[in-house]
Design an enzyme around this catalytic site. Structure first.
Site, PDB file in Angstrom:
ATOM      1  N   HIS A 364      60.656  43.726   7.444  1.00 56.91           N
ATOM      2  CA  HIS A 364      61.597  44.335   6.652  1.00 56.91           C
ATOM      3  C   HIS A 364      61.295  44.050   5.387  1.00 56.91           C
ATOM      4  O   HIS A 364      61.510  44.989   4.317  1.00 56.91           O
ATOM      5  CB  HIS A 364      63.223  44.072   7.026  1.00 56.91           C
ATOM      6  CG  HIS A 364      63.423  44.745   8.210  1.00 56.91           C
ATOM      7  ND1 HIS A 364      63.416  44.029   9.483  1.00 56.91           N
ATOM      8  CD2 HIS A 364      63.948  46.045   8.272  1.00 56.91           C
ATOM      9  CE1 HIS A 364      64.042  45.192  10.353  1.00 56.91           C
ATOM     10  NE2 HIS A 364      64.084  46.146   9.632  1.00 56.91           N
ATOM     11  N   ARG A 507      73.424  54.782   8.142  1.00 57.26           N
ATOM     12  CA  ARG A 507      73.246  53.879   9.395  1.00 57.26           C
ATOM     13  C   ARG A 507      74.353  52.592   9.286  1.00 57.26           C
ATOM     14  O   ARG A 507      74.541  52.246   8.038  1.00 57.26           O
ATOM     15  CB  ARG A 507      72.004  53.080   9.602  1.00 57.26           C
ATOM     16  CG  ARG A 507      71.775  52.380  10.713  1.00 57.26           C
ATOM     17  CD  ARG A 507      70.367  51.945  11.111  1.00 57.26           C
ATOM     18  NE  ARG A 507      69.865  50.871  10.057  1.00 57.26           N
ATOM     19  CZ  ARG A 507      68.661  50.509  10.119  1.00 57.26           C
ATOM     20  NH1 ARG A 507      67.754  51.204  10.950  1.00 57.26           N
ATOM     21  NH2 ARG A 507      68.431  49.630   9.350  1.00 57.26           N
ATOM     22  N   ASN A 628      60.080  51.980  14.534  1.00 53.97           N
ATOM     23  CA  ASN A 628      59.474  50.616  14.269  1.00 53.97           C
ATOM     24  C   ASN A 628      59.844  49.654  15.421  1.00 53.97           C
ATOM     25  O   ASN A 628      58.952  48.911  15.825  1.00 53.97           O
ATOM     26  CB  ASN A 628      60.042  49.994  12.754  1.00 53.97           C
ATOM     27  CG  ASN A 628      59.763  51.010  11.733  1.00 53.97           C
ATOM     28  OD1 ASN A 628      58.684  51.582  11.608  1.00 53.97           O
ATOM     29  ND2 ASN A 628      60.540  50.910  10.574  1.00 53.97           N
ATOM     30  N   ASP A 629      61.077  49.819  15.626  1.00 50.57           N
ATOM     31  CA  ASP A 629      61.751  49.066  16.698  1.00 50.57           C
ATOM     32  C   ASP A 629      61.038  49.421  18.130  1.00 50.57           C
ATOM     33  O   ASP A 629      60.848  48.820  18.954  1.00 50.57           O
ATOM     34  CB  ASP A 629      63.230  48.854  16.855  1.00 50.57           C
ATOM     35  CG  ASP A 629      63.565  47.691  15.665  1.00 50.57           C
ATOM     36  OD1 ASP A 629      62.882  46.726  15.658  1.00 50.57           O
ATOM     37  OD2 ASP A 629      64.440  48.019  14.888  1.00 50.57           O
ATOM     38  N   CYS A 676      62.736  58.248  11.687  1.00 48.69           N
ATOM     39  CA  CYS A 676      62.850  57.582  10.361  1.00 48.69           C
ATOM     40  C   CYS A 676      61.828  56.058  10.372  1.00 48.69           C
ATOM     41  O   CYS A 676      62.245  55.566   9.408  1.00 48.69           O
ATOM     42  CB  CYS A 676      64.267  57.332  10.475  1.00 48.69           C
ATOM     43  SG  CYS A 676      65.045  56.502  11.513  1.00 48.69           S
TER      44      CYS A 676
HETATM   45  C1  PEP Z   1      63.089  51.394  12.986  1.00 55.57           C
HETATM   46  O1  PEP Z   1      63.351  50.510  13.940  1.00 55.57           O
HETATM   47  O2  PEP Z   1      62.183  52.408  13.051  1.00 55.57           O
HETATM   48  C2  PEP Z   1      64.023  51.742  11.815  1.00 55.57           C
HETATM   49  C3  PEP Z   1      63.941  52.805  11.196  1.00 55.57           C
HETATM   50  O3  PEP Z   1      64.977  50.773  11.401  1.00 55.57           O
HETATM   51  P1  PEP Z   1      64.433  49.494  10.873  1.00 55.57           P
HETATM   52  O4  PEP Z   1      63.013  49.597  10.346  1.00 55.57           O
HETATM   53  O5  PEP Z   1      65.495  49.356   9.669  1.00 55.57           O
HETATM   54  O6  PEP Z   1      64.691  48.217  11.774  1.00 55.57           O
HETATM   55 MG    MG Z   2      65.185  49.596  13.415  1.00 50.44          MG
END
Ligand code: PEP
Ligand code: MG
Length: 758
Positions: A364, A507, A628-629, A676
């Site tokens: 992050h 979110r 990302n996750d 996203c």
């Molecule tokens: C993701 O996981 O892609 C996301 C946008 O959330 P974060 O990066 O804040 O976990």
């Molecule tokens: Mg995420």
């Protein structure tokens, strides 16, 4: 053995030069294994030779004087096969080769182990003995363990040793002063390294020369006096509660700080020109090591006290110097670990680049760096932190490289790249006011991800058409308690008003994993599989309800709010959250607000949600893919772990198959689906994502124009063709190569992967 290894590594880590480190290793390994000889050969990439670098037992005059090819001698044999070789009669081996004047003749037994770091052969570690005997299995295991453990330390010492040499274009291939890490924010940053320690840590203080020794000495004495008075204060407070024996400990503490003992050693170093923090750290670490080695357990425990005292003094010194720092106009922030607080320490207009030892592109804090648009390389595991301050650095955020003290030719090449980037941004500036569209006019909505206040300004500058992800947790992370409903309402109102009438997707609080609130610690052994996102907020409805009420009230009179739920893995979670949001809505209506019930969306971030995308789409108003996750969980690769960063491939065919499945499921329910995650802002991935059918891409503001430019080079039919080529591919590398080829064909080489690499 473990103890021996620990000490050896500590000593080698503290060595001043690579030579010292190697000499320490050969001396200590020879003593520990009771052999006649211990030698290290290091691989020189330029000459492809294994250079004789350190020895105990052979002719040390030969050190640095010769090298063996990979096809020469037993050492070459070990290096080629990358496995140990254990012989009772070395001379009888067909590949044995005698080097004139080395003095190997009397030694019959030979045991060699390769030294390998991150798949790279660094050299060979050898022990030899006069007796005709095979080394035992235990001895072989010991040497292999030593060499595996020392590989990282040697790599580190090699890099540290190379600092101070200048790196030129012609030597980049073979010099060690080019550091490799993970590209976290694209771009080139050139500047002077500044080091920030997030917390006082004696281990990471660099050595630095100062002119004003009197001022340093004064700072040290002031810090010492402050700690002494703190301890006296604690001692006084506890006087009535502790027995005289326990209380005497404070006397010991105070005497450790006494000027005549440690203090005078530190002062001597300062007088010799070292800055106060460096002098303190060197002296304290030496004493801590001394205590740690004592056999007497009570005395060994004192190491903890000495470390604690040293850390306290350091902390005062750091506080004092922090206010004085005048950062150069172009500063490269160098840190062990990037935190939001360290990022904030250097004024934005002076921050040219970021380099950190830990972290990976999708941690992050890397996302935060990207939001600020600062070229960054993270996860540089071999970063010689102590040697970097005040050095000139080039941060190559395209390829994840850092160059220390670049030679003028290399510098010129990166300055040219930087100028190219600036020209590109200028050229693309007019795109800010235009929608993203393909060459045949198909419009693709591009949204932004926001979190910090500065994002709003940047988003407006770059022409965002909505917010696809507002990370509400960022404002929670920057406080020392949960924000109240009214505080939240004001924050959310600013976001909604800033973009009105464009949609703003908020979110709900997404904490856990690598996002810990200082005032709500979550201690888990496996946080990414633990209490994260919606799991936390459904267990704490009071937190969820307060947040949703604030959002709904902020939306009054505007109506552009959308609510997004993170980390959903089961339909019940969506239903429960929906019920709570409905309840909040009734409440705010009864309080006189007139806010409409917003659309509620689900983030698709875990494999379970991919397979459940159909039902989730049916019961939600929209879906948003958190790539990302999703990448992390599909590939079982920790998004914040630099060691496995190369395995974290957002364009892995399995990830693409998941995208295709989600899009089909959402569209089957007539619901929109956006993406996203960070992939959405990668201009090279944009044709793929649009071609696949995502309805919106949500990204950092800085990526908007780049993505627009790339998309404008493709027609809708070409995107469809590209899809047909990409989807059957079997590896991320193939997908990336095909995307690069498609961009290159359209003259978009400036966006290609590995741009600027030699
Ligand atoms: C993701 O996981 O892609 C996301 C946008 O959330 P974060 O990066 O804040 O976990
Ligand atoms: Mg995420």
């Amino acid at each position: 053995m473990l103890e021996l290894l620990r000490r050896l590594i500590q000593d080698v880590n503290d060595a001043d030069s690579l030579e010292d480190a190697l000499n320490l290793i050969v001396a200590q390994v020879r003593a520990a294994m009771r052999t006649d000889v211990c030698t290290i050969y290091l691989h020189d990439k330029a000459s492809q030779k294994l250079i004789f670098r350190a020895t105990e037992g052979l002719n040390s005059d030969k050190v640095g004087q010769f090298g063996l090819g990979f096809d020469e001698g037993l050492v070459g044999w070990v290096a080629t096969r990358e496995e140990p070789l254990n012989l009772d009669n070395a001379i009888a081996h067909p590949q044995f080769q005698l080097v004139d004047g080395l003095g190997e003749e009397p030694f019959n037994a030979f045991l060699g182990a390769p030294i390998i770091h991150q798949r790279d052969l660094l050299g060979v570690l050898v022990v030899q003995q006069g007796d005709h005997r095979r080394f035992s299995e235990d001895e072989e295991a010991f040497l292999v363990t030593v060499s595996a453990q020392l590989a990282g330390v040697i790599a580190h010492a090699e890099l540290a040793g190379a600092i101070g040499q200048t790196v030129s274009v012609t030597t980049t291939g073979d010099t060690a002063a080019r550091l490799s890490g993970v590209a976290a924010c694209a771009g080139i940053g050139i500047g002077t390294a500044a080091w920030i320690s997030p917390v006082a840590d004696l281990q990471t203080v660099p050595s630095r020369k100062v002119d004003d020794r009197v001022a340093e000495l004064r700072a040290f004495r002031d810090a010492l006096a402050s700690v002494r008075s703190d301890i006296q204060q604690v001692a006084d407070n506890l006087k009535s509660e502790l027995g005289p024996e326990d209380h005497a400990l404070f006397g010991v503490y105070l005497s450790i700080l006494d000027d005549s003992v440690l203090g005078s050693e530190v002062a001597a170093l300062i007088k010799a020109g070292e800055w106060a923090q460096g002098a303190l750290s060197q002296v304290m670490l030496r004493h801590i090591r001394h205590f740690e080695r004592l056999d007497h357990s009570y005395l060994r425990e004192r190491a903890v006290d000495v470390r604690d005292l040293g850390t306290r003094v350091l902390s005062y010194l750091q506080d004092a110097s922090r206010q004085e720092v005048d950062y150069p106009a172009s500063t490269v922030l160098v840190a062990e670990e990037l935190t939001a607080a360290t990022l904030g320490e250097i004024p934005r207009d002076r921050l040219a680049g970021i380099v950190s030892m830990r972290g990976s592109a999708n941690s992050h804090t890397a996302i935060l760096a990207r939001a600020m648009g600062i070229p960054a390389v993270v996860g540089v595991e071999d970063l010689p932190l102590k040697r970097l301050p005040d050095q000139r650095l080039v941060v190559d955020g395209y390829n994840g490289r850092v160059y220390v003290n670049p030679h003028s030719d290399l510098l010129a090449r990166f300055e040219a790249l930087l100028a190219e980037d600036e020209a590109l941004f200028e050229e693309l500036a007019p795109l800010a006011s235009q929608p993203a569209q393909t060459s045949d006019g198909k419009i693709i909505p591009l949204w932004v991800n926001t979190g910090v206040a500065a994002d709003v300004q940047r988003a407006r500058e770059f022409g965002a058409e909505g917010v696809g992800l507002y990370r509400t947790e960022v404002s929670f992370l920057l406080r020392d308690r949960f924000p109240s409903e009214e505080e939240q309402r004001q924050l959310y109102r600013e976001q909604l008003a800033a973009f009105h009438p464009a949609p703003v997707t908020m979110r709900t609080l997404d904490i856990g994993g690598d996002k810990a609130l200082p005032y709500f610690p979550i201690e888990e052994s496996n946080p990414f599989l633990g209490w994260r996102g919606i799991r936390v907020t459904l267990d704490h409805p009071e937190i969820f309800l307060t947040q949703v009420r604030a959002m709904l009230k902020a939306n009054e009179g505007l109506g552009n709010l959308r609510i997004l739920l993170p980390m959903v893995t089961a339909i019940d979670e969506l239903r429960s959250a929906r019920a709570l949001i409905g309840r909040c809505h009734d409440e705010v209506l009864s309080e006189g607000f007139t806010a409409p019930l917003p659309d509620i969306g689900v983030m698709i971030e875990v494999p379970a949600a991919v397979y459940l995308a159909g039902p989730l789409a049916q019961e939600a108003d929209f879906l948003s893919v958190g790539s990302n996750d999703l990448t992390q969980y599909l590939l079982a690769v920790d998004r914040g772990n630099a060691r496995v960063a190369a395995l974290y491939q957002a364009l892995h065919p399995a990830v693409l198959a998941a995208f295709a499945h989600i899009i089909k499921a959402a569209h089957g329910e007539n619901k929109s689906v956006s993406i996203c995650g960070e992939l959405a802002g990668d201009p090279r991935a944009a044709p793929l994502l649009v071609g696949m059918g995502f309805d919106q891409l949500s990204m950092n503001a800085g990526s908007l124009s780049l993505v627009k430019r790339v998309l404008s080079a493709f027609s809708a039919a070409e995107l469809a063709d590209l899809m047909a080529t990409l989807l059957p591919l079997r590896s991320a590398q193939e997908v990336m190569a095909a995307l690069d080829a498609a961009l290159s064909q359209r003259g978009l080489d400036i966006f290609l992967r590995r741009r600027g690499d030699e």
